[in-house]
Design a protein around this motif. Structure first.
Motif, PDB file in Angstrom:
ATOM      1  N   UNK A 112      79.334  35.689 -14.211  1.00 40.08           N
ATOM      2  CA  UNK A 112      78.833  36.758 -13.355  1.00 40.08           C
ATOM      3  C   UNK A 112      79.924  37.231 -12.393  1.00 40.08           C
ATOM      4  N   UNK A 116      81.680  41.076 -12.711  1.00 42.99           N
ATOM      5  CA  UNK A 116      81.486  41.987 -11.582  1.00 42.99           C
ATOM      6  C   UNK A 116      82.773  42.142 -10.777  1.00 42.99           C
ATOM      7  N   UNK A 117      83.463  41.030 -10.554  1.00 47.89           N
ATOM      8  CA  UNK A 117      84.669  41.056  -9.730  1.00 47.89           C
ATOM      9  C   UNK A 117      85.792  41.842 -10.380  1.00 47.89           C
ATOM     10  N   UNK A 119      85.569  44.310 -12.659  1.00 47.92           N
ATOM     11  CA  UNK A 119      85.257  45.740 -12.651  1.00 47.92           C
ATOM     12  C   UNK A 119      85.491  46.309 -11.255  1.00 47.92           C
ATOM     13  N   UNK A 120      85.041  45.567 -10.243  1.00 48.14           N
ATOM     14  CA  UNK A 120      85.205  46.052  -8.871  1.00 48.14           C
ATOM     15  C   UNK A 120      86.682  46.109  -8.493  1.00 48.14           C
ATOM     16  N   UNK A 179      83.277  35.279  -6.083  1.00 45.41           N
ATOM     17  CA  UNK A 179      83.750  36.660  -6.194  1.00 45.41           C
ATOM     18  C   UNK A 179      85.054  36.929  -5.438  1.00 45.41           C
ATOM     19  N   UNK A 183      88.398  38.815  -7.028  1.00 43.23           N
ATOM     20  CA  UNK A 183      88.918  40.065  -6.460  1.00 43.23           C
ATOM     21  C   UNK A 183      90.389  39.884  -6.080  1.00 43.23           C
TER      22      UNK A 183
ATOM     23  N   UNK B  50      82.728  51.955  -9.941  1.00 42.35           N
ATOM     24  CA  UNK B  50      83.192  50.669 -10.481  1.00 42.35           C
ATOM     25  C   UNK B  50      82.879  49.539  -9.502  1.00 42.35           C
ATOM     26  N   UNK B  51      82.978  49.842  -8.210  1.00 45.16           N
ATOM     27  CA  UNK B  51      82.776  48.806  -7.205  1.00 45.16           C
ATOM     28  C   UNK B  51      81.298  48.610  -6.910  1.00 45.16           C
ATOM     29  N   UNK B  52      80.510  49.671  -7.150  1.00 42.33           N
ATOM     30  CA  UNK B  52      79.112  49.665  -6.733  1.00 42.33           C
ATOM     31  C   UNK B  52      78.296  48.454  -7.201  1.00 42.33           C
ATOM     32  N   UNK B  53      78.366  48.073  -8.509  1.00 42.40           N
ATOM     33  CA  UNK B  53      77.529  46.934  -8.929  1.00 42.40           C
ATOM     34  C   UNK B  53      77.795  45.684  -8.097  1.00 42.40           C
ATOM     35  N   UNK B  54      79.069  45.399  -7.853  1.00 44.17           N
ATOM     36  CA  UNK B  54      79.401  44.196  -7.095  1.00 44.17           C
ATOM     37  C   UNK B  54      78.946  44.339  -5.645  1.00 44.17           C
ATOM     38  N   UNK B  57      75.372  43.669  -5.514  1.00 40.82           N
ATOM     39  CA  UNK B  57      75.164  42.238  -5.721  1.00 40.82           C
ATOM     40  C   UNK B  57      75.421  41.459  -4.434  1.00 40.82           C
TER      41      UNK B  57
END
Lengths: 302, 431
Positions: A112, A116-117, A119-120, A179, A183, B50-54, B57
């Motif tokens: 997870x 998420x990390x 992509x962000x 996370x 990042x 791109x940052x929004x989902x994280x 969360x």
């Protein structure tokens, strides 16, 4: 670090002293980690070197604490049937159950956090990202905020939403804690990423997805993997949140160690610690190899 | 050229029909600045998506729980919900002494709270403010059914403490679900019988001392990591990469090793029959009956935490020292500076960014430390985090725990903001 030829005798002496001081500090760093390895083979239930161990008498050493890791919690540790014995270990041994839980929680929270990390991090490293600084500060904050505050907050939040005592709750919490590492490592690999590469791919007709998987992904892969390893280690080592929100029977390795240190401290803890040290040596090696690969890919020569 | 799609990235620019002063147009006839603005907007959105989902969360799993905890620090409805009648009366008559009507309402509430089995929670809530009043509520509630008017006298007969104005002040405060009393308690303040804010008696001022101890120990640990980290960071930065990468393992292996493993090692090393004491006895420095108590006290906390946090000091120092050009020091030496002067006036000032980054990071991590003090700190080595855990798990005064946590969080966020201003979060490096 050679001394210049014009160094005075006093400077030479100081240089020697300085090297000795550095050696002592390195010893301070590494000795506590290495000292537990021989002690985990202690034949006696003590936390200290026995005379037999110091004289390297084989009778002073044994694997009994490693055996304890397998037999503790078993229904029938004296079962002569090998297959049934291992089955018993797999199903009932406390440390094995804890390891299973830790691995399940670690795996899913790492997955997870990494997805998420990553992509962000791609978004954050784009030059046109709005409110970059603030968002970065928010996303890194789980690393900075004291763990006891996180655990307290989650305790209130989970008892309200019914996530207390569930695997999902622990996985979500551990993903949050992992996370920041993802990042940091992924944005570090993206520093100096040449954005004209993606534009070149696009101009040659690649879709954004193709560009990502064929151009960006191979370049940031070392960062993604080391971020994932950091996230996994964070989860694998986390005990406070588990103590606050997990159910009574949701044991993990750190929780079992925590209980062991607080209640019935035995060299079995040292056996676990030794295994964990070996794992961290393997992880460190992986990270180092990845770092070298990253440097090679980006044309930085050591 | 009329088939060109409306691509904002189109770089082909033309002027509008040869008019000299008109706006510059893209090839599909839109003003260039508008097209550029639109393209910029779209690029910003794409980055943000791109940052929004994280972000969502983290908002759900991190910011919301912490917000809830902050709310809990100023919101405690235990009394007002379970004793609704007397709460309403107390709110309606903020300054009046209790009347016969109030006594009657109180007894009604006590009866009902006993029936709903919430009297224990109510008693505990008032007991936070006026210690020793738990049984006042529970025993009176048991007798409440038999109390006959006039209720004022009946209550006093049931328990003399009902005449204590402090109990009524506490109830008056607790009648409001929103209160700053827990934050006051966390700062060693309380309310006197008149409802005014005063400092608690000196022997009960524990939280101020604990905050101070946390601060002092964190400073000591930060200082120690700097003293130990500086020489080895300097050595690592000045060795050829081949050797420094090898020696870096000594810093990174502890960094990667489980926190609990490292804490356990320190118990093994420092306990009375542990390795360090054994060596000291063997060397003849101390006698066997003089073994030092180095663990389960402040020494244990400081030593173990210094070891655990040392890599966080070495890594930023190292990355700054690597970039320092050695020719400055050489120039200083060639101009006649002694090696000490060259170090102090030329080298040291250049390492200040690294010192700042490392010290702030170590300090931020140290003030919130929980696991190590809990395991090796004994009673004198406990930090503020341990008190929060105590109130969460043992005394069950969750609002006070939340209030202490809010104060700690406030301090940490100020330091974090400072770190971002001085160092920049982007410069945070791992390994």
């Amino acid at each position: 670090m050679a001394l210049p030829p014009y160094a005075s005798p006093l400077e030479r002496l100081w240089h020697r002293v300085y090297l000795v001081i550095c050696a002592a500090i390195f010893l301070f760093l590494i000795a506590p980690i290495l000292i537990i390895i021989p002690l985990s083979f202690n034949a006696e239930p003590y936390f200290t070197f026995t005379d037999k161990m110091l004289s390297l008498d084989p009778a002073g050493f044994s694997l009994r604490w490693y055996r304890t890791l397998l037999t503790f919690g078993m229904i029938n540790p004296d079962n002569p049937d090998t297959w049934a014995w291992w089955r018993d270990v797999w199903e009932n041994a406390k440390w094995v159950q804890a390891a299973k839980n830790s691995i399940i929680i670690g795996f899913f929270s790492t997955l997870l956090a990494t997805v998420l990390g990553t992509v962000a991090a791609l978004g954050l490293s784009r030059p046109e990202m709005p409110w970059r600084r603030l968002i970065m500060a928010i996303l890194i904050s789980p690393m900075i905020v004291p763990i006891i505050i996180v655990a307290t907050g989650l305790f209130f939040f989970y008892s309200m939403t019914g996530l207390a005592g569930s695997y999902l709750g622990i996985i979500l919490a551990h993903a949050t804690l992992g996370i920041p590492f993802v990042i940091i490592t992924v944005t570090a690999t993206l520093v100096g990423f040449d954005h004209s590469l993606t534009r070149a791919a696009a101009s040659l007709g690649a879709s954004p997805a193709t560009t990502f998987f064929k151009v960006q992904m191979p370049l940031i892969m070392p960062g993604v993997i080391s971020g994932a390893l950091f996230a996994f280690v964070t989860s694998f080592d986390e005990v406070v949140v588990v103590l606050f929100v997990a159910a009574y029977d949701q044991q993990t390795i750190p929780r079992q160690m925590w209980n062991g240190i607080r209640e019935q401290i035995s060299p079995a803890i040292l056996a676990v610690a030794t295994i964990l040290v070996v794992i961290s040596i393997l992880l460190l090696t992986t990270i180092e190899l990845l770092r070298r690969r990253n440097e090679r890919l980006r044309g930085i020569e050591a | 050229m009329s088939q060109v799609p409306a691509d904002p990235h189109a770089a082909v620019v033309t002027t509008a029909g040869g008019v000299e002063d008109g706006p510059i147009l893209t090839v599909d006839g839109q003003p260039l600045d508008e097209a550029l603005a639109r393209a910029g907007r779209r690029a910003r959105w794409r980055a943000f998506l791109l940052v929004l989902p994280l972000l969502v969360f983290v908002l759900v799993t991190f910011i919301t729980p912490i917000g809830q905890m902050l709310h809990r620090a100023i919101y405690n409805p235990t009394f007002s919900q379970n004793m609704p009648r007397i709460s309403a009366w107390l709110k309606a008559h903020p300054d009046d002494p209790p009347t016969e009507e109030a006594y009657a309402l109180l007894i009604e509430d006590l009866k009902e709270a006993r029936k709903n089995k919430t009297i224990g929670a109510v008693a505990t809530r008032i007991n936070y403010d006026v210690p020793g009043t738990r049984s006042l509520f529970t025993s009176t509630a048991r007798k409440a059914r038999r109390l006959k008017p006039p209720f004022g006298e009946a209550l006093l007969k049931a328990n003399r403490k009902w005449g204590d104005p402090r109990v009524w002040t506490a109830m008056r405060q607790a009648a409001h679900a929103y209160t700053i009393d827990f934050l006051l308690n966390a700062l060693d303040f309380t309310r006197d019988a008149g409802g005014d804010i005063v400092r608690v008696e000196p022997e009960r001022q524990i939280y101020g001392k604990l905050f101070l101890r946390t601060l002092v120990l964190s400073l000591v640990i930060t200082g120690l990591t700097l003293v130990l980290g500086f020489p080895i960071a300097h050595l690592l930065a000045n060795l050829p990469l081949r050797y420094s990468n090898l020696l870096m393992i000594f810093v990174l292996l502890p960094f990667w090793t489980s926190l609990l493993v490292r804490t356990t090692s320190w118990i093994v090393l420092l306990q009375t029959n542990g390795v360090v004491n054994d060596i000291l006895v063997w060397l003849g420095l101390i006698r066997d009956d003089q073994r030092l108590q180095m663990i389960f006290n402040q020494t244990g906390t400081v030593v173990a935490m210094t070891h655990i946090l040392l890599p966080f000091m070495v890594l930023p120092l190292y990355s700054v020292m690597r970039t320092i050009d050695p020719s400055y020091v050489r120039a200083a030496r060639s101009l006649g500076a002694t090696s000490w002067t060259a170090f102090r006036r030329i080298y040291l000032p250049q390492t200040v960014p690294g010192i700042g980054a490392g010290a702030l990071l170590v300090f931020i991590l140290a003030v919130g430390y929980y696991i190590t003090p809990a395991l090796v700190g004994g009673s004198s080595g406990q930090l503020i985090s341990n008190m929060i855990a105590f109130h969460m798990q043992k005394s069950l005064n969750w609002s006070l725990a939340a209030a202490l946590a809010s104060l700690l969080l406030g301090g940490v966020l100020i330091l974090y903001w400072l770190y971002d201003r001085l160092v920049g979060i982007d410069n945070l490096k791992l390994g």
